[in-house]
Design a protein around this motif. Structure first.
Motif, PDB file in Angstrom:
ATOM      1  N   ALA A   9       9.093  28.502 -58.175  1.00  0.00           N
ATOM      2  CA  ALA A   9       9.704  27.702 -57.118  1.00  0.00           C
ATOM      3  C   ALA A   9      10.536  26.602 -57.752  1.00  0.00           C
ATOM      4  CB  ALA A   9       8.619  27.111 -56.238  1.00  0.00           C
ATOM      5  N   PRO A  10      11.583  26.166 -57.047  1.00  0.00           N
ATOM      6  CA  PRO A  10      12.402  25.109 -57.621  1.00  0.00           C
ATOM      7  C   PRO A  10      11.602  23.823 -57.783  1.00  0.00           C
ATOM      8  CG  PRO A  10      13.029  25.536 -55.339  1.00  0.00           C
ATOM      9  CD  PRO A  10      12.032  26.587 -55.739  1.00  0.00           C
ATOM     10  N   GLN A  11      11.913  23.106 -58.848  1.00  0.00           N
ATOM     11  CA  GLN A  11      11.179  21.870 -59.102  1.00  0.00           C
ATOM     12  C   GLN A  11      11.544  20.830 -58.050  1.00  0.00           C
ATOM     13  OE1 GLN A  11      12.861  20.900 -62.964  1.00  0.00           O
ATOM     14  NE2 GLN A  11      13.800  19.101 -62.097  1.00  0.00           N
ATOM     15  N   PRO A  12      10.567  20.082 -57.574  1.00  0.00           N
ATOM     16  CA  PRO A  12      10.887  19.022 -56.611  1.00  0.00           C
ATOM     17  C   PRO A  12      11.504  17.840 -57.343  1.00  0.00           C
ATOM     18  CG  PRO A  12       8.529  19.112 -57.016  1.00  0.00           C
ATOM     19  CD  PRO A  12       9.146  20.244 -57.786  1.00  0.00           C
ATOM     20  N   TYR A  13      12.622  17.372 -56.831  1.00  0.00           N
ATOM     21  CA  TYR A  13      13.285  16.209 -57.402  1.00  0.00           C
ATOM     22  C   TYR A  13      12.772  14.955 -56.699  1.00  0.00           C
ATOM     23  CZ  TYR A  13      16.611  19.430 -59.546  1.00  0.00           C
ATOM     24  OH  TYR A  13      17.181  20.427 -60.292  1.00  0.00           O
ATOM     25  N   GLU A  14      12.846  13.852 -57.380  1.00  0.00           N
ATOM     26  CA  GLU A  14      12.461  12.570 -56.806  1.00  0.00           C
ATOM     27  C   GLU A  14      13.374  12.274 -55.612  1.00  0.00           C
ATOM     28  OE1 GLU A  14      10.414   9.287 -56.090  1.00  0.00           O
ATOM     29  OE2 GLU A  14       9.906  10.608 -57.763  1.00  0.00           O
ATOM     30  N   GLU A  15      12.786  11.869 -54.497  1.00  0.00           N
ATOM     31  CA  GLU A  15      13.552  11.661 -53.264  1.00  0.00           C
ATOM     32  C   GLU A  15      14.616  10.580 -53.407  1.00  0.00           C
ATOM     33  OE1 GLU A  15      12.875  11.046 -48.476  1.00  0.00           O
ATOM     34  OE2 GLU A  15      11.171  10.883 -49.826  1.00  0.00           O
ATOM     35  N   SER A  16      14.432   9.664 -54.331  1.00  0.00           N
ATOM     36  CA  SER A  16      15.392   8.570 -54.494  1.00  0.00           C
ATOM     37  C   SER A  16      16.605   8.963 -55.328  1.00  0.00           C
ATOM     38  CB  SER A  16      14.696   7.364 -55.135  1.00  0.00           C
ATOM     39  OG  SER A  16      14.225   7.720 -56.422  1.00  0.00           O
ATOM     40  N   THR A  17      16.680  10.215 -55.783  1.00  0.00           N
ATOM     41  CA  THR A  17      17.808  10.686 -56.584  1.00  0.00           C
ATOM     42  C   THR A  17      18.772  11.493 -55.712  1.00  0.00           C
ATOM     43  OG1 THR A  17      16.749  12.776 -57.179  1.00  0.00           O
ATOM     44  CG2 THR A  17      16.314  10.861 -58.614  1.00  0.00           C
ATOM     45  N   PRO A  18      20.031  11.618 -56.127  1.00  0.00           N
ATOM     46  CA  PRO A  18      20.958  12.461 -55.365  1.00  0.00           C
ATOM     47  C   PRO A  18      20.458  13.905 -55.227  1.00  0.00           C
ATOM     48  CG  PRO A  18      22.176  11.101 -56.912  1.00  0.00           C
ATOM     49  CD  PRO A  18      20.711  10.913 -57.226  1.00  0.00           C
ATOM     50  N   GLU A  19      19.871  14.445 -56.297  1.00  0.00           N
ATOM     51  CA  GLU A  19      19.353  15.814 -56.236  1.00  0.00           C
ATOM     52  C   GLU A  19      18.210  15.928 -55.226  1.00  0.00           C
ATOM     53  OE1 GLU A  19      19.547  13.899 -58.922  1.00  0.00           O
ATOM     54  OE2 GLU A  19      20.785  14.896 -60.433  1.00  0.00           O
ATOM     55  N   GLY A  20      17.354  14.923 -55.193  1.00  0.00           N
ATOM     56  CA  GLY A  20      16.240  14.917 -54.247  1.00  0.00           C
ATOM     57  C   GLY A  20      16.709  14.833 -52.813  1.00  0.00           C
ATOM     58  N   VAL A  21      17.752  14.040 -52.570  1.00  0.00           N
ATOM     59  CA  VAL A  21      18.311  13.935 -51.217  1.00  0.00           C
ATOM     60  C   VAL A  21      18.876  15.283 -50.783  1.00  0.00           C
ATOM     61  CG1 VAL A  21      20.160  12.871 -49.847  1.00  0.00           C
ATOM     62  CG2 VAL A  21      18.745  11.456 -51.347  1.00  0.00           C
ATOM     63  N   VAL A  22      19.640  15.921 -51.664  1.00  0.00           N
ATOM     64  CA  VAL A  22      20.217  17.231 -51.342  1.00  0.00           C
ATOM     65  C   VAL A  22      19.110  18.252 -51.114  1.00  0.00           C
ATOM     66  CG1 VAL A  22      21.570  19.163 -52.262  1.00  0.00           C
ATOM     67  CG2 VAL A  22      22.423  16.809 -52.467  1.00  0.00           C
ATOM     68  N   GLN A  23      18.103  18.269 -51.964  1.00  0.00           N
ATOM     69  CA  GLN A  23      17.001  19.218 -51.829  1.00  0.00           C
ATOM     70  C   GLN A  23      16.290  19.040 -50.482  1.00  0.00           C
ATOM     71  OE1 GLN A  23      13.626  18.830 -54.583  1.00  0.00           O
ATOM     72  NE2 GLN A  23      14.006  20.982 -55.125  1.00  0.00           N
ATOM     73  N   ARG A  24      16.001  17.808 -50.108  1.00  0.00           N
ATOM     74  CA  ARG A  24      15.309  17.554 -48.844  1.00  0.00           C
ATOM     75  C   ARG A  24      16.202  17.843 -47.638  1.00  0.00           C
ATOM     76  NH1 ARG A  24      13.108  15.298 -52.855  1.00  0.00           N
ATOM     77  NH2 ARG A  24      10.896  14.835 -52.980  1.00  0.00           N
ATOM     78  N   TYR A  25      17.497  17.586 -47.773  1.00  0.00           N
ATOM     79  CA  TYR A  25      18.431  17.926 -46.709  1.00  0.00           C
ATOM     80  C   TYR A  25      18.428  19.442 -46.474  1.00  0.00           C
ATOM     81  CZ  TYR A  25      22.754  18.599 -44.124  1.00  0.00           C
ATOM     82  OH  TYR A  25      23.668  18.976 -43.172  1.00  0.00           O
TER      83      TYR A  25
END
Length: 154
Positions: free
Chosen positions: A35-51
């Motif tokens: 599974a893709p690694q979860p990124y920290e929500e405070s990072t741009p990658e984390g925002v995109v992942q959660r979106y």
């Protein structure tokens, strides 16, 4: 004549067994993919992942929480979302002080029928801005665009 027929039959059986083994190996590789690694929500990658997770769940409120209010929604598509699971891979990001770009790859192939990679994959980007210390999406690919209820005709 019988020995030639037996040799040809043995070659065909060996070829069929090799094909079956390759198909099984391909299925194992796909099913055991991590599974893709979860990124920290405070990072741009984390925002995109959660979106993208919210998009797949059709959670409009959460999607809106990750975007800038004044974003352009001119590419809103009123058609129902595709029921096929979303296949997006985060490739890389470029992060500045107040802006970021997250590069993603969309894969639209139906893995059941087309197990060959990169035949229907294409890259796109999310553009983010940092506002009051929080990364928010300013522009996203049209495939995962945010439509308001008014734009959807509700």
């Amino acid at each position: 004549m019988t020995s030639k027929f037996s040799a040809a039959r043995a070659v065909l059986l060996a070829l069929a067994a090799a094909i079956v083994a390759l198909v099984i190996a391909a299925l194992l590789v796909v099913s055991l993919r991590s599974a893709p690694q979860p990124y920290e929500e405070s990072t741009p990658e984390g925002v995109v992942q959660r979106y993208l997770i919210a998009f797949e769940a059709e959670n409009m409120q959460t999607m809106q929480d990750y975007t800038i209010d004044g974003q352009s929604r001119s590419l809103c598509n009123p058609e129902p979302y595709n029921t096929q699971p979303l296949d997006v891979q985060l490739l890389r990001s470029s992060v500045g002080t107040n802006s970021a770009t997250v590069h993603v790859r969309f894969d639209t192939r139906d893995s059941q029928f087309l197990p060959l990679p990169d035949l229907s994959a294409y890259d796109d980007v999310f553009e983010l801005r940092k506002i009051n210390g929080t990364w928010l999406i300013e522009r996203m690919p049209w495939q995962v665009g945010l439509c308001t209820e008014k734009e959807m005709g509700y």
